[in-house]
Design an enzyme around this catalytic site. Structure first.
Site, mmCIF file in Angstrom:
data_model
loop_
_atom_site.group_PDB
_atom_site.id
_atom_site.type_symbol
_atom_site.label_atom_id
_atom_site.label_comp_id
_atom_site.label_asym_id
_atom_site.label_seq_id
_atom_site.Cartn_x
_atom_site.Cartn_y
_atom_site.Cartn_z
ATOM 1 N N ARG A 6 14.252 17.010 9.410
ATOM 2 C CA ARG A 6 14.758 15.798 8.742
ATOM 3 C C ARG A 6 15.333 14.844 9.787
ATOM 4 O O ARG A 6 15.147 13.633 9.700
ATOM 5 C CB ARG A 6 15.816 16.150 7.684
ATOM 6 C CG ARG A 6 16.534 14.918 7.131
ATOM 7 C CD ARG A 6 17.089 15.052 5.725
ATOM 8 N NE ARG A 6 17.749 16.304 5.427
ATOM 9 C CZ ARG A 6 18.928 16.692 5.909
ATOM 10 N NH1 ARG A 6 19.606 15.921 6.740
ATOM 11 N NH2 ARG A 6 19.436 17.863 5.574
ATOM 12 N N TYR B 92 6.622 -8.705 -1.495
ATOM 13 C CA TYR B 92 5.909 -7.634 -2.186
ATOM 14 C C TYR B 92 6.656 -7.267 -3.477
ATOM 15 O O TYR B 92 7.890 -7.150 -3.478
ATOM 16 C CB TYR B 92 5.847 -6.439 -1.236
ATOM 17 C CG TYR B 92 5.221 -5.208 -1.812
ATOM 18 C CD1 TYR B 92 3.856 -5.151 -2.044
ATOM 19 C CD2 TYR B 92 5.992 -4.100 -2.125
ATOM 20 C CE1 TYR B 92 3.280 -4.013 -2.579
ATOM 21 C CE2 TYR B 92 5.412 -2.957 -2.653
ATOM 22 C CZ TYR B 92 4.057 -2.920 -2.877
ATOM 23 O OH TYR B 92 3.491 -1.802 -3.399
ATOM 24 N N ASP C 258 8.805 -8.612 6.983
ATOM 25 C CA ASP C 258 7.774 -7.644 6.583
ATOM 26 C C ASP C 258 6.467 -8.099 7.237
ATOM 27 O O ASP C 258 5.920 -9.145 6.901
ATOM 28 C CB ASP C 258 7.660 -7.624 5.052
ATOM 29 C CG ASP C 258 6.692 -6.562 4.547
ATOM 30 O OD1 ASP C 258 5.740 -6.223 5.283
ATOM 31 O OD2 ASP C 258 6.874 -6.083 3.408
ATOM 32 N N LYS D 278 -0.989 0.585 4.923
ATOM 33 C CA LYS D 278 -2.014 -0.447 4.923
ATOM 34 C C LYS D 278 -2.786 -0.427 6.251
ATOM 35 O O LYS D 278 -3.463 0.538 6.518
ATOM 36 C CB LYS D 278 -1.353 -1.796 4.621
ATOM 37 C CG LYS D 278 -0.332 -1.735 3.451
ATOM 38 C CD LYS D 278 -0.938 -1.408 2.102
ATOM 39 C CE LYS D 278 0.081 -1.056 1.029
ATOM 40 N NZ LYS D 278 1.116 -2.062 0.773
HETATM 41 C C1 LIG Z 1 2.454 -1.985 0.192
HETATM 42 C C2 LIG Z 1 3.503 -2.874 0.692
HETATM 43 C C3 LIG Z 1 4.843 -2.466 0.735
HETATM 44 C C4 LIG Z 1 5.306 -1.128 0.208
HETATM 45 O O1 LIG Z 1 4.779 -0.076 0.961
HETATM 46 P P1 LIG Z 1 4.393 1.368 0.347
HETATM 47 O O2 LIG Z 1 3.862 2.068 1.540
HETATM 48 O O3 LIG Z 1 3.390 1.140 -0.737
HETATM 49 O O4 LIG Z 1 5.647 1.968 -0.187
HETATM 50 C C5 LIG Z 1 5.768 -3.352 1.277
HETATM 51 N N1 LIG Z 1 5.411 -4.564 1.719
HETATM 52 C C6 LIG Z 1 4.119 -4.993 1.679
HETATM 53 C C7 LIG Z 1 3.782 -6.342 2.181
HETATM 54 C C8 LIG Z 1 3.131 -4.162 1.157
HETATM 55 O O5 LIG Z 1 1.864 -4.595 1.107
#
Ligand SMILES: *Cc1c(COP(=O)(O)O)cnc(C)c1O
Length: 380
Positions: A46, A98, A168, A193
Site C-alpha cells: 500500500r 469530466y 487534467d 485512456k
Molecule cells: C476518464 C477520465 C477521468 C476519470 O478517470 P477514470 O480512470 O475513468 O477513473 C478523468 N478525467 C478525464 C478527462 C477522463 O477522460
C-alpha cells in the site's frame, strides 16, 4: 533523454537485479526486513511497490515533475487530491470538467465542506476569487467540444492569488502538452485512456512540480490506500513504451477523418482542434504542438446520430477513449448524462452530438465504416 526514449526505457533501472529487460511485476503484499530497524526500502505494497515505483518515476519524468503518484483510477487520483483541502475551503473549477469529476465535487467534496465556483473562461476566475479560495482546476481541451484553455494565462492568475493550479491532461498527455512547464502545480491523468492505450486497465496519476506538495499527497495516498496494483502498473508501463508512436498515428488518422467529416452534408458541425476552422487551432498549436485524436461532431438530426451508433462495425459504441480501438460515444446519454438538461443543451450537448476517439485502425477502414453507418448500411 528524448521523450520517446524515456517512454521506452525510463531513467531509473533500480529494479534491475537480473538483467530483465522489462520491469518485473512484484506481486507481493509485503516485504521482509533484513534486520530489526532495517528495511529494503519497501515495507508494504500500500505504501510502495517496486513496479508502481518504476511507473511513477517514468510518469514524473514524462511530465517534468518532481514526483508522480499512481492510482487505481483517474477518479481515485481526484479523490486523493481533494483530501489536500479542508472544510470551508473553496476551489474554482472549469465548467467543462469530466463528468465524474463534477460528480465527486458535488456529491462527496461538497458534503465534506468544500465549495466550488464553476467558470468557463479565464476572465471569470478573478470574479470567482474568495479569501478561502485554494485552487483552480481545469481540463484542456474540454470534453466533448474540444475547446482549448490558455494554461499560461490561468497560471498567471493562480500564481498572483497564491492558488494551486491543477490541470487534467488526460486528452493530450505529456507527449503533446506539458502543463507543469506552462505554470501548473499538479497534473492529473486518467491513465485508463492514452497512457495505458489499450482499453484493458484503469489507472490514474497525480504529478507534482513541488517535492513538498508531492510528499503531502504521498502521505494521503498511502494512508487511504488507492495506489495502483503491481500488475496494472506493469500494463501501464507497457502502454507507455508506445505512447509517442500511437499518438502520432492516431492524430494522423484523426486529421483524415475530421477532413472527411467536414465535407459531409449530413453534418452541421465538426469539432477538431487540428482543423484550421476550429476557433482554438492557433492556441492548440502553440500550447500543445499537437491536436490529439478526439473529434466530436453534430449530425443533421437525432435519428441519424442513433443510426450511426447502431451501424458502425469497426468502431465500437462504448464509453472511454484513448485506446488503440476506435470508440464512439453518445455524450448526452453517457459521459454527460448527469448534467441538468438545460445546462447540457446550453453547452451544445444534445441528441445530435457524437464523440469519436480515433484509434489505430487504418484511416481508410474507419472512414469506410463511418460512411456505411451514415448511409444506413446493414450490420451484417
Ligand atoms: C476518464 C477520465 C477521468 C476519470 O478517470 P477514470 O480512470 O475513468 O477513473 C478523468 N478525467 C478525464 C478527462 C477522463 O477522460
Amino acid at each position: 533523454m528524448d521523450f520517446q526514449t524515456l517512454c521506452v526505457h525510463g531513467r531509473d533501472k533500480k529494479y534491475d537485479l537480473t538483467g530483465s529487460i522489462t520491469v518485473p511485476i512484484f506481486q507481493t503484499a509485503t516485504f521482509a526486513h533484513p534486520g530489526v530497524g532495517l528495511s529494503t526500502g519497501y515495507d508494504y505494497s500500500r505504501s510502495q511497490n517496486p513496479t508502481r515505483e518504476y511507473l511513477e518515476q517514468v510518469m514524473a519524468d514524462l511530465e517534468g515533475g518532481a514526483e508522480a503518484l499512481a492510482f487505481s483510477s483517474g477518479m481515485a487520483a481526484v479523490a486523493v487530491l481533494m483530501e489536500l483541502f479542508s472544510p470551508g475551503e473553496h476551489l474554482i473549477v472549469s465548467d467543462d470538467l469530466y463528468g465524474g469529476t463534477h460528480r465527486l465535487f458535488n456529491h462527496i467534496s461538497a458534503k465534506n465542506g468544500l465549495s466550488f465556483s464553476r467558470i468557463n473562461t479565464p476572465e471569470q476566475i478573478k470574479s470567482a476569487l474568495r479569501p478561502e479560495s485554494r485552487a483552480i482546476f481545469i481540463e484542456t481541451p474540454t470534453n466533448p467540444l474540444l475547446r482549448a484553455i490558455d494554461i499560461e494565462a490561468v497560471a498567471g492568475i493562480a500564481a498572483g492569488s497564491g492558488l494551486l493550479l491543477i490541470v487534467d491532461n488526460t486528452f493530450l498527455t505529456p507527449y503533446w502538452q506539458k502543463p507543469l512547464a506552462l505554470g501548473a502545480d499538479i497534473v492529473l491523468h486518467s491513465g485508463t485512456k492514452y497512457l495505458g492505450g489499450h482499453n484493458d486497465t484503469l489507472a490514474g496519476f497525480l504529478v507534482m512540480k513541488d517535492p513538498g506538495l508531492a510528499e503531502k499527497l504521498r502521505f494521503i495516498s498511502k494512508t487511504t490506500g488507492s495506489g495502483l496494483a503491481p500488475f496494472d502498473s506493469f500494463l501501464i508501463v507497457r502502454g507507455l513504451k508506445t505512447l509517442a508512436v500511437r499518438l502520432d498515428r492516431q492524430e494522423e488518422n484523426a486529421l483524415k477523418i475530421a477532413d472527411w467529416l467536414s465535407g459531409r452534408a449530413e453534418l452541421t458541425q465538426v469539432n477538431y482542434p487540428g482543423l484550421k476552422s476550429h476557433p482554438d487551432y492557433d492556441l492548440s498549436r502553440r500550447q500543445a504542438g499537437g491536436f490529439g485524436a478526439m473529434i466530436s461532431f453534430s449530425v443533421r438530426d437525432e435519428t441519424l446520430a442513433r443510426q450511426i451508433l447502431e451501424q458502425v462495425k469497426i468502431i465500437r459504441y462504448a464509453e472511454s477513449l484513448g485506446g488503440v480501438e476506435s470508440l464512439i460515444t453518445y455524450p448526452m446519454l453517457q459521459t454527460h448524462a448527469d448534467l441538468p438538461e438545460a445546462e447540457r443543451l446550453e453547452r451544445g450537448i444534445d441528441g445530435r452530438l457524437l464523440r469519436l476517439s480515433v484509434g489505430l485502425e487504418s484511416a481508410e477502414d474507419l472512414i469506410g465504416d463511418l460512411s456505411r453507418a451514415f448511409a444506413g448500411g446493414s450490420r451484417s
